[in-house]
Design an enzyme around this catalytic site. Structure first.
Site, PDB file in Angstrom:
ATOM      1  N   ARG A 115       0.822  -1.210   0.000  1.00  0.00           N
ATOM      2  CA  ARG A 115       0.000   0.000   0.000  1.00  0.00           C
ATOM      3  C   ARG A 115       0.860   1.265   0.000  1.00  0.00           C
ATOM      4  NH1 ARG A 115      -4.027  -2.331   4.497  1.00  0.00           N
ATOM      5  NH2 ARG A 115      -4.428  -0.181   5.074  1.00  0.00           N
ATOM      6  N   HIS A 149      -0.762  -5.446  -4.376  1.00  0.00           N
ATOM      7  CA  HIS A 149      -1.776  -4.424  -4.095  1.00  0.00           C
ATOM      8  C   HIS A 149      -2.074  -3.616  -5.361  1.00  0.00           C
ATOM      9  CE1 HIS A 149      -4.275  -1.634  -2.062  1.00  0.00           C
ATOM     10  NE2 HIS A 149      -3.484  -0.622  -2.360  1.00  0.00           N
ATOM     11  N   ASP A 187     -13.707  -2.268  -4.165  1.00  0.00           N
ATOM     12  CA  ASP A 187     -13.359  -0.840  -4.142  1.00  0.00           C
ATOM     13  C   ASP A 187     -12.617  -0.490  -5.431  1.00  0.00           C
ATOM     14  OD1 ASP A 187     -10.776  -1.711  -3.802  1.00  0.00           O
ATOM     15  OD2 ASP A 187     -10.567  -1.008  -1.750  1.00  0.00           O
ATOM     16  N   LYS A 210     -14.472   4.593  -1.029  1.00  0.00           N
ATOM     17  CA  LYS A 210     -14.075   4.701   0.379  1.00  0.00           C
ATOM     18  C   LYS A 210     -12.876   5.630   0.504  1.00  0.00           C
ATOM     19  CE  LYS A 210     -10.497   1.243   0.779  1.00  0.00           C
ATOM     20  NZ  LYS A 210      -9.988  -0.027   1.190  1.00  0.00           N
ATOM     21  N   ARG A 212      -9.549   6.538   3.469  1.00  0.00           N
ATOM     22  CA  ARG A 212      -8.908   6.258   4.753  1.00  0.00           C
ATOM     23  C   ARG A 212      -9.043   7.470   5.641  1.00  0.00           C
ATOM     24  NH1 ARG A 212      -7.858   1.053   5.996  1.00  0.00           N
ATOM     25  NH2 ARG A 212      -7.702  -0.004   4.017  1.00  0.00           N
ATOM     26  N   ASP A 237     -11.586  -8.397  -2.682  1.00  0.00           N
ATOM     27  CA  ASP A 237     -10.494  -7.438  -2.492  1.00  0.00           C
ATOM     28  C   ASP A 237      -9.171  -8.201  -2.587  1.00  0.00           C
ATOM     29  OD1 ASP A 237      -9.263  -5.010  -1.955  1.00  0.00           O
ATOM     30  OD2 ASP A 237     -10.520  -4.577  -0.218  1.00  0.00           O
ATOM     31  N   ASP A 241      -7.260  -6.807   5.865  1.00  0.00           N
ATOM     32  CA  ASP A 241      -6.256  -6.534   6.892  1.00  0.00           C
ATOM     33  C   ASP A 241      -6.975  -6.459   8.246  1.00  0.00           C
ATOM     34  OD1 ASP A 241      -4.150  -5.723   8.418  1.00  0.00           O
ATOM     35  OD2 ASP A 241      -3.745  -3.864   7.346  1.00  0.00           O
ATOM     36  N   THR A 242      -7.339  -5.270   8.686  1.00  0.00           N
ATOM     37  CA  THR A 242      -8.041  -5.163   9.983  1.00  0.00           C
ATOM     38  C   THR A 242      -9.537  -5.452   9.827  1.00  0.00           C
ATOM     39  OG1 THR A 242      -8.536  -2.834   9.644  1.00  0.00           O
ATOM     40  CG2 THR A 242      -6.442  -3.351  10.739  1.00  0.00           C
ATOM     41  N   THR A 245     -12.435  -2.024   6.150  1.00  0.00           N
ATOM     42  CA  THR A 245     -13.087  -1.815   4.850  1.00  0.00           C
ATOM     43  C   THR A 245     -14.246  -2.793   4.683  1.00  0.00           C
ATOM     44  OG1 THR A 245     -10.952  -1.187   3.912  1.00  0.00           O
ATOM     45  CG2 THR A 245     -12.672  -1.814   2.342  1.00  0.00           C
TER      46      THR A 245
HETATM   47  C1  R5P Z   1      -6.659  -1.347   0.281  1.00  0.00           C
HETATM   48  O1  R5P Z   1      -6.920  -0.559  -0.556  1.00  0.00           O
HETATM   49  C2  R5P Z   1      -6.848  -2.841   0.093  1.00  0.00           C
HETATM   50  O2  R5P Z   1      -7.350  -3.148  -1.151  1.00  0.00           O
HETATM   51  C3  R5P Z   1      -7.785  -3.367   1.156  1.00  0.00           C
HETATM   52  O3  R5P Z   1      -9.066  -2.839   0.972  1.00  0.00           O
HETATM   53  C4  R5P Z   1      -7.274  -3.000   2.499  1.00  0.00           C
HETATM   54  O4  R5P Z   1      -5.937  -3.409   2.640  1.00  0.00           O
HETATM   55  C5  R5P Z   1      -8.092  -3.626   3.596  1.00  0.00           C
HETATM   56  O5  R5P Z   1      -7.627  -3.127   4.812  1.00  0.00           O
HETATM   57  P1  R5P Z   1      -8.570  -3.173   6.094  1.00  0.00           P
HETATM   58  O6  R5P Z   1      -9.076  -4.596   6.179  1.00  0.00           O
HETATM   59  O7  R5P Z   1      -7.653  -2.825   7.237  1.00  0.00           O
HETATM   60  O8  R5P Z   1      -9.651  -2.175   5.891  1.00  0.00           O
END
Ligand code: R5P
Length: 349
Positions: A115, A149, A187, A210, A212, A237, A241-242, A245
């Protein structure tokens, strides 16, 4: 680390042949299970090496086989613990180079820092580029990776990069479920690959807009673009990660009248609190692959893990033999169906 991988693959179809015996497959500590399954697919065994950390956190590596002039493939996703996985990767490449390996391919199924691929605010690094430079400087001759990514990260390397995708595997899993009235949701960053995913499922595509919140992990959903009401949705996607999203997307889709929601991603990073978020959500199922190992604590009945070992194994076989890897991007290939026969332990179902 010593391999316990069987010397025939799970299908029993590919006997260990001379061509596979000459592939030198090694793993660091990041995902030895995946490496073992790749070895099983290839009908070979993992090479022998020691990789451990001293009390002072310095990493020691010793290759225990003669690799002079050999074609070495080192499997090491740069997953948690990220900095250690990266250092192991670099130090192992250095060890192979100094052991006079003929060619070194860094097999990095998950590429960390993806990222951080642009200077989109003042005084920030482009860490994805830095990692690429470090892998090259360490001595890798080529890179085999999966669902970066952003595809442009390939251009951060001046050595050949083969980027595989799990999109065919993930879509085939859902094709077999025969879910009616589907819409695929993604996204903007994943839109191109999601379009291919949606076409394989013969479903329309909706886009979530979306942003950040500052430089935090928190995602804020602005809009759902496309017709989703009354449908079942698969959110796709490159990584979860967390889960921020994903959770925001699920909430928005529920508000928009979607009544069954699935999610899938190539990389199940699942940093805290992703598992809590998934368990508390109304998600019917979350499908990821084994580019990153899933610890026992993260196993939920609703989380399905598909293995990419045959895909990576086949790419390694072709790279070694000088064959095209282009066919591996086709959804037609028999390999995709075969991959779904592997359960999480890499055994034929
Ligand atoms: C970011 O643009 C990636 O495509 C994922 O949407 C992102 O890494 C997801 O991160 P998280 O689960 O922390 O929202």
């Amino acid at each position: 680390m010593q391999s316990t991988a069987p010397d025939v693959n799970a299908f029993g179809a590919r006997e260990p042949g001379r061509e596979n015996e000459s592939i030198c497959l090694y793993t660091g500590n990041a995902n030895p299970d995946l490496a073992g399954k790749i070895a099983a697919y290839l009908g070979t065994t993992l090479g022998r090496c020691e990789v451990f950390e001293f009390a002072n956190e310095n990493i020691f590596v010793k290759i225990l086989d003669n690799v002079r002039e050999r074609d070495v493939f080192l499997v090491q996703p740069t997953c948690s613990p990220v900095q250690k996985s990266i250092m192991e990767l670099l130090i192992m490449i250095d060890a192979f180079k100094r052991a006079s390996a003929g060619r070194i391919t860094a097999v990095v199924p998950y590429y960390a820092y993806g990222r951080s691929d642009k200077k989109d605010q003042p005084r920030v690094p482009i860490t994805a580029r830095l990692i690429a430079d470090m892998i090259s400087v360490a001595g890798a001759d080529r890179v085999l990776t999966m669902d970066l990514h952003q595809g442009q990260i390939q251009g951060f390397f001046n050595i050949p990069v083969d980027e595989l995708t799990a999109v065919n595997l993930l879509s085939e899993y859902f094709v077999q479920k025969q879910i009616q009235d589907l819409v695929v949701v993604t996204d903007l960053g994943f839109a191109k690959r999601a379009r291919a995913f949606a076409e394989l499922l013969d479903a329309p595509l909706a886009i979530i807009e979306k942003r950040r919140v500052g430089n935090s992990d928190r995602a804020e959903l602005l809009n759902v673009i496309g017709e989703v009401r009354g449908r079942r949705a698969i959110v796709v996607d490159d990584e979860i990660d967390t889960g921020s999203t994903l959770l925001e997307t699920v909430r928005a889709l529920e508000r928009e009248g979607v009544h069954e929601i699935y999610a899938c991603a190539t990389h199940g990073v699942l940093s805290s609190p992703a598992i809590e978020r998934i368990s508390e959500s109304a998600l019917a199922e979350v499908v990821i692959t084994d580019t990153i190992p899933l610890s026992a604590a993260k196993h939920l009945p609703r989380v399905k893990v598909l293995t990419v070992a045959p895909l990576i194994g086949e790419a390694i076989r072709r790279i070694h033999g000088g064959e095209s890897v282009g066919a591996l991007f086709s959804s037609e290939m028999k390999l995709v169906q075969e991959m779904l026969l592997w359960d999480h332990d890499g055994e034929a179902a």
